[in-house]
Design a protein around this motif. Structure first.
Motif, short mmCIF file in Angstrom:
data_model
loop_
_atom_site.label_atom_id
_atom_site.label_comp_id
_atom_site.label_asym_id
_atom_site.label_seq_id
_atom_site.Cartn_x
_atom_site.Cartn_y
_atom_site.Cartn_z
N ARG A 21 -7.29 -9.56 -25.02
CA ARG A 21 -7.86 -9.65 -23.67
C ARG A 21 -8.02 -8.25 -23.07
N GLU A 24 -11.00 -6.61 -24.71
CA GLU A 24 -12.24 -7.22 -24.21
C GLU A 24 -12.55 -6.76 -22.80
N ASP A 25 -11.52 -6.68 -21.94
CA ASP A 25 -11.71 -6.20 -20.57
C ASP A 25 -12.23 -4.76 -20.57
N ARG A 27 -13.78 -3.15 -22.92
CA ARG A 27 -15.15 -3.12 -23.46
C ARG A 27 -16.15 -3.60 -22.42
N GLU A 28 -15.85 -4.69 -21.72
CA GLU A 28 -16.78 -5.21 -20.71
C GLU A 28 -16.97 -4.20 -19.58
#
Length: 169
Positions: A21, A24-25, A27-28
């Motif tokens: 998570r 992913e955070d 990267r976003e």
């Protein structure tokens, strides 16, 4: 499997999910920040404004924009359209992102490169500090502050504020 082994697997799986998570955070958020340059240089006013919260703030040295309509208006402005027509690039360097739950901060640099009679030239280099938050539709910008790197102390201070444990000399 014993109860202890099941608990160990569940603990390890939960830790792995947390790590995934976080990646992913980051990267976003990085993709959101890096999309600013291509969007603003292509005149995509609505998409630029949509990077921010409805009431998000974009604080540039010479301009304070409160909310998406003000950011949209900046991209649609005659002055900005002249930059695009003449050839310009807002180069956003990779940000250093720190995520804490549903909030995040990031710092980095932006270079504004413009086309002129003698070719391309650097118009300005800025320090950037971003504050972001996670909402139902993902991450968005709550506040972005830019300061020109022209020797004024507030510019390196803006960068250093992201690293509270770093000692400045």
């Amino acid at each position: 499997m014993t109860d202890h082994a099941v608990t160990d697997v569940e603990t390890r799986l939960a830790a792995l999910e947390d790590r995934l998570r976080a990646l992913e955070d980051e990267r976003e958020i990085t993709r959101l920040i890096l999309s600013y340059g291509p969007l603003v240089d292509s005149g995509c006013a609505e998409a630029v404004a949509a990077l921010w919260d409805e009431d998000g703030v974009y604080d540039v040295d010479e301009l304070m924009m409160d909310g998406r309509p003000a950011i949209d208006a900046m991209v649609r402005s005659a002055n900005h359209r002249r930059w695009i027509a003449g050839g310009c690039a807002h180069f956003v360097g990779p940000p250093h992102v720190t995520v804490a739950g549903d909030g995040a901060t990031a710092v980095g640099y932006t270079l504004m490169i413009v086309n002129g009679e003698d070719g391309f030239a650097l118009r300005r280099a800025t320090a950037n500090h971003w504050t972001l938050r996670r909402g139902p539709d993902g991450w968005s910008v709550a506040n972005r502050t830019n300061r020109v790197l022209d020797g004024r102390p507030e510019s390196p201070d803006l960068l250093a504020s992201h690293f509270p444990h770093a000692e400045r000399t």
